[in-house]
Design an enzyme around this catalytic site. Structure first.
Site, PDB file in Angstrom:
ATOM      1  N   GLY A  11       0.813  -1.382  -0.096  1.00  0.00           N
ATOM      2  CA  GLY A  11       0.079  -0.247   0.102  1.00  0.00           C
ATOM      3  C   GLY A  11       0.429   1.517   0.230  1.00  0.00           C
ATOM      4  N   ALA A  12       2.307   1.276  -0.586  1.00  0.00           N
ATOM      5  CA  ALA A  12       3.342   2.355  -0.241  1.00  0.00           C
ATOM      6  C   ALA A  12       2.245   3.634  -1.370  1.00  0.00           C
ATOM      7  CB  ALA A  12       4.382   1.646  -1.391  1.00  0.00           C
ATOM      8  N   GLY A  14      -0.595   4.587  -0.972  1.00  0.00           N
ATOM      9  CA  GLY A  14      -1.277   5.234   0.056  1.00  0.00           C
ATOM     10  C   GLY A  14      -0.659   6.669   1.384  1.00  0.00           C
ATOM     11  N   GLN A  15      -1.603   6.871   1.403  1.00  0.00           N
ATOM     12  CA  GLN A  15      -1.230   7.666   2.830  1.00  0.00           C
ATOM     13  C   GLN A  15      -1.256   7.279   3.532  1.00  0.00           C
ATOM     14  OE1 GLN A  15      -4.045  10.939   3.651  1.00  0.00           O
ATOM     15  NE2 GLN A  15      -4.277  10.423   1.805  1.00  0.00           N
ATOM     16  N   ARG A  92     -11.060   2.393   6.444  1.00  0.00           N
ATOM     17  CA  ARG A  92     -13.589   2.893   6.327  1.00  0.00           C
ATOM     18  C   ARG A  92     -13.374   4.262   6.670  1.00  0.00           C
ATOM     19  NH1 ARG A  92     -15.247   2.889  13.255  1.00  0.00           N
ATOM     20  NH2 ARG A  92     -12.261   3.360  13.654  1.00  0.00           N
ATOM     21  N   ASN A 105     -10.772  -6.710   2.942  1.00  0.00           N
ATOM     22  CA  ASN A 105      -9.630  -6.598   2.785  1.00  0.00           C
ATOM     23  C   ASN A 105      -8.886  -8.226   3.161  1.00  0.00           C
ATOM     24  OD1 ASN A 105      -9.241  -4.741   2.076  1.00  0.00           O
ATOM     25  ND2 ASN A 105      -9.235  -3.471   4.519  1.00  0.00           N
ATOM     26  N   ASP A 159      -2.940   3.024  19.329  1.00  0.00           N
ATOM     27  CA  ASP A 159      -4.062   2.961  20.083  1.00  0.00           C
ATOM     28  C   ASP A 159      -2.885   3.132  21.491  1.00  0.00           C
ATOM     29  OD1 ASP A 159      -6.404   1.870  19.276  1.00  0.00           O
ATOM     30  OD2 ASP A 159      -4.969   0.665  18.995  1.00  0.00           O
ATOM     31  N   ARG A 162      -2.276   6.653  21.691  1.00  0.00           N
ATOM     32  CA  ARG A 162      -3.011   8.114  21.952  1.00  0.00           C
ATOM     33  C   ARG A 162      -3.561   8.258  23.314  1.00  0.00           C
ATOM     34  NH1 ARG A 162      -6.813   5.131  17.418  1.00  0.00           N
ATOM     35  NH2 ARG A 162      -6.021   6.541  15.173  1.00  0.00           N
ATOM     36  N   HIS A 187      -7.672  -3.997  17.869  1.00  0.00           N
ATOM     37  CA  HIS A 187      -7.585  -2.999  17.359  1.00  0.00           C
ATOM     38  C   HIS A 187      -9.304  -1.987  17.082  1.00  0.00           C
ATOM     39  CE1 HIS A 187      -7.007   0.446  15.702  1.00  0.00           C
ATOM     40  NE2 HIS A 187      -6.633   0.640  14.324  1.00  0.00           N
TER      41      HIS A 187
HETATM   42  P1  NAD Z   1      -4.996   4.474   1.514  1.00  0.00           P
HETATM   43  O1  NAD Z   1      -6.235   3.889   0.695  1.00  0.00           O
HETATM   44  O2  NAD Z   1      -4.188   6.194   1.229  1.00  0.00           O
HETATM   45  O3  NAD Z   1      -3.775   3.774   0.824  1.00  0.00           O
HETATM   46  C1  NAD Z   1      -3.300   1.991   1.251  1.00  0.00           C
HETATM   47  C2  NAD Z   1      -3.003   1.848  -0.359  1.00  0.00           C
HETATM   48  O4  NAD Z   1      -3.649  -0.028  -0.589  1.00  0.00           O
HETATM   49  C3  NAD Z   1      -3.987   2.187  -1.697  1.00  0.00           C
HETATM   50  O5  NAD Z   1      -2.829   3.030  -2.277  1.00  0.00           O
HETATM   51  C4  NAD Z   1      -4.006   1.079  -2.273  1.00  0.00           C
HETATM   52  O6  NAD Z   1      -4.258   0.657  -3.520  1.00  0.00           O
HETATM   53  C5  NAD Z   1      -3.123  -0.227  -1.634  1.00  0.00           C
HETATM   54  N1  NAD Z   1      -3.894  -1.176  -1.956  1.00  0.00           N
HETATM   55  C6  NAD Z   1      -4.656  -1.851  -2.290  1.00  0.00           C
HETATM   56  N2  NAD Z   1      -4.632  -3.357  -2.319  1.00  0.00           N
HETATM   57  C7  NAD Z   1      -3.781  -3.792  -2.163  1.00  0.00           C
HETATM   58  C8  NAD Z   1      -2.537  -5.185  -2.294  1.00  0.00           C
HETATM   59  N3  NAD Z   1      -3.956  -6.207  -2.437  1.00  0.00           N
HETATM   60  N4  NAD Z   1      -1.439  -5.256  -2.252  1.00  0.00           N
HETATM   61  C9  NAD Z   1      -0.968  -3.712  -2.373  1.00  0.00           C
HETATM   62  N5  NAD Z   1      -1.137  -2.599  -1.922  1.00  0.00           N
HETATM   63  C10 NAD Z   1      -3.063  -2.585  -2.186  1.00  0.00           C
HETATM   64  O7  NAD Z   1      -5.082   3.784   3.101  1.00  0.00           O
HETATM   65  P2  NAD Z   1      -4.376   4.304   4.600  1.00  0.00           P
HETATM   66  O8  NAD Z   1      -4.955   5.365   5.374  1.00  0.00           O
HETATM   67  O9  NAD Z   1      -2.397   4.388   3.945  1.00  0.00           O
HETATM   68  O10 NAD Z   1      -4.911   3.045   5.225  1.00  0.00           O
HETATM   69  C11 NAD Z   1      -4.499   1.418   4.640  1.00  0.00           C
HETATM   70  C12 NAD Z   1      -4.870   0.699   5.649  1.00  0.00           C
HETATM   71  O11 NAD Z   1      -4.501   1.032   7.190  1.00  0.00           O
HETATM   72  C13 NAD Z   1      -6.232   0.773   5.946  1.00  0.00           C
HETATM   73  O12 NAD Z   1      -6.823  -0.422   5.716  1.00  0.00           O
HETATM   74  C14 NAD Z   1      -7.529   1.761   7.445  1.00  0.00           C
HETATM   75  O13 NAD Z   1      -8.186   1.454   7.472  1.00  0.00           O
HETATM   76  C15 NAD Z   1      -5.524   1.118   8.735  1.00  0.00           C
HETATM   77  N6  NAD Z   1      -4.957   1.624   9.356  1.00  0.00           N
HETATM   78  C16 NAD Z   1      -4.689   0.415  10.614  1.00  0.00           C
HETATM   79  C17 NAD Z   1      -4.109   1.186  12.179  1.00  0.00           C
HETATM   80  C18 NAD Z   1      -4.007   0.838  12.506  1.00  0.00           C
HETATM   81  O14 NAD Z   1      -3.330   1.427  14.201  1.00  0.00           O
HETATM   82  N7  NAD Z   1      -3.837  -0.659  12.761  1.00  0.00           N
HETATM   83  C19 NAD Z   1      -4.512   3.336  11.830  1.00  0.00           C
HETATM   84  C20 NAD Z   1      -4.723   3.594  10.419  1.00  0.00           C
HETATM   85  C21 NAD Z   1      -4.733   3.166   8.936  1.00  0.00           C
HETATM   86  C1  LMR Z   2      -6.993   4.365  13.517  1.00  0.00           C
HETATM   87  O1  LMR Z   2      -7.391   4.038  14.347  1.00  0.00           O
HETATM   88  O2  LMR Z   2      -7.082   5.622  13.480  1.00  0.00           O
HETATM   89  C2  LMR Z   2      -7.184   3.350  12.443  1.00  0.00           C
HETATM   90  O3  LMR Z   2      -8.063   2.112  12.731  1.00  0.00           O
HETATM   91  C3  LMR Z   2      -8.202   3.540  11.643  1.00  0.00           C
HETATM   92  C4  LMR Z   2      -9.442   3.469  12.000  1.00  0.00           C
HETATM   93  O4  LMR Z   2     -10.302   3.035  11.038  1.00  0.00           O
HETATM   94  O5  LMR Z   2     -10.231   3.806  12.720  1.00  0.00           O
END
Ligand code: NAD
Ligand code: LMR
Length: 326
Positions: A11-12, A14-15, A92, A105, A159, A162, A187
């Site tokens: 997901g490199a 992404g955000q 989400r 996912n 978490d 936070r 989580h």
């Molecule tokens: P994003 O949509 O900005 O980026 C995700 C990227 O993953 C996209 O660029 C997409 O093209 C890529 N992607 C999708 N399927 C893929 C695959 N099969 N292989 C490789 N890349 C793929 O999202 P984000 O904001 O970077 O968040 C990513 C994930 O992290 C989400 O599921 C989000 O809920 C999760 N998240 C978890 C936590 C935590 O504390 N555990 C915190 C924040 C976000």
């Molecule tokens: C978070 O804790 O910020 C992430 O898991 C993103 C979310 O969906 O809450």
């Protein structure tokens, strides 16, 4: 100079990765004496954006960054890799729970688990970030039996951080004086942010804040912080999530501080009566690249009941996606 290590990040484009990759390359994650090769995985339509990320990484002239490989082929991305940061997954939106993402996912983690099993270094250390993180890590683990289950973890450090912030703000003490705080469980909103064993500036947190605040304000505030960010920002937390990943991996690889612990979702060994094999967040210390669960805490009936609720949610998530693992 040390030999470079290979860090795969999914997901490199992404955000989260827009913050994460630069901090890995600067040495914040593995130490400022550790050269790195970044192996970046994206889906095909995102490769153009990923090339731009690579340009920017190169334009930082990071001394530790030896190479950046961009690919949409997971077998290339995970080949010989030492560390895997599994970010690529759908986030989400407002009104959703993280568990609602499982249907979309979960498949990503079964597919990647099989590929990792075939091509990765069997000692590879993995942190799953994509939600629902604990169950995605479970799916990956079940599809990658060549890896040690102890090396497949999920992120609850965001978490944990936070919770540190909320307690430090309430007690008006510096953040780095908050020690021995725990996030138990999933989580998700069933997570259990627990300050029963926490100290702040050397004093028991339980003597500084009242139980009513801890149960009715602190715990839900931390557990629902992700949704609060989504509602304010329109998209999920990114820089703080990246920071959580940096902290998680740095603690795991370089060790935790003496007299403190951190929260990591890890393979349950049955500690505290939690089902063995679930990926459950525990208080852990880390040394020489291994984590160890703190096993001697006495928990109140209130915390124990909450821990069981989170365990139940993880069991239910697992049972709804049993088609994704044998
Ligand atoms: P994003 O949509 O900005 O980026 C995700 C990227 O993953 C996209 O660029 C997409 O093209 C890529 N992607 C999708 N399927 C893929 C695959 N099969 N292989 C490789 N890349 C793929 O999202 P984000 O904001 O970077 O968040 C990513 C994930 O992290 C989400 O599921 C989000 O809920 C999760 N998240 C978890 C936590 C935590 O504390 N555990 C915190 C924040 C976000
Ligand atoms: C978070 O804790 O910020 C992430 O898991 C993103 C979310 O969906 O809450």
């Amino acid at each position: 100079m040390k030999q470079p290590v290979r860090v795969t990040v999914t997901g490199a484009a992404g955000q989260i990765c827009y913050s994460l990759l630069f901090r890995i390359a600067s040495g914040e994650m593995l130490g400022n004496d550790q050269p790195v090769i970044l192996q970046l995985l994206e889906i095909t339509p995102a490769l153009k954006v990923l090339e731009a990320v690579k340009m920017e990484l190169n334009d930082c002239a990071f001394p530790l960054l030896q190479d950046v490989i961009c690919t949409d082929d997971a077998a290339v991305a995970f080949k010989g890799s030492d560390y895997g940061l599994m970010v690529g997954a759908k986030p989400r939106g407002p009104g959703m729970e993280r568990g609602d993402l499982l249907k979309d996912n979960g498949k990503i983690f079964s597919t990647l688990g099989k590929i990792i099993n075939d091509v990765a270094n069997p000692d590879m250390k993995i942190c799953v970030v994509g939600n629902p993180a604990n169950t995605n890590a479970y799916i990956l683990m079940k599809n990658a039996p060549n890896l040690k289950p102890q090396n497949i973890t999920a992120l609850t450090r965001l978490d944990h951080n936070r919770a540190i912030y909320q307690l430090a703000a309430k007690t008006e003490q510096p953040m780095n004086t908050v020690k021995k705080l725990t996030i138990w469980g999933n989580h998700s909103t069933t997570q259990v942010p627990d300050i029963s064993h926490t100290t702040v500036s050397g004093k028991a947190a339980s003597e500084m804040v009242d139980t009513a605040w801890a149960h009715a304000e602190f715990m839900p505030k931390v557990a629902k912080r992700g949704a609060e960010v989504i509602s304010a920002r329109g998209s999920s937390s990114a820089a703080s999530a990246a920071n959580g990943v940096i902290d998680h991996m740095r603690s795991w690889v370089l060790g935790t501080d003496e007299g403190d612990w951190v929260s990591m979702a890890v393979y349950s060994d049955g500690s505290y009566g939690i089902e063995k094999g679930l990926i459950y967040s525990y208080p852990v210390t880390c040394k020489n690249g291994d984590w160890t669960i703190i096993t001697d805490l006495t928990n109140s009936d209130f915390i124990t009941a909450k821990m069981k609720e989170s365990e139940k949610e993880l069991q239910e998530e697992r049972d709804t996606c049993s088609d994704l693992f044998a």
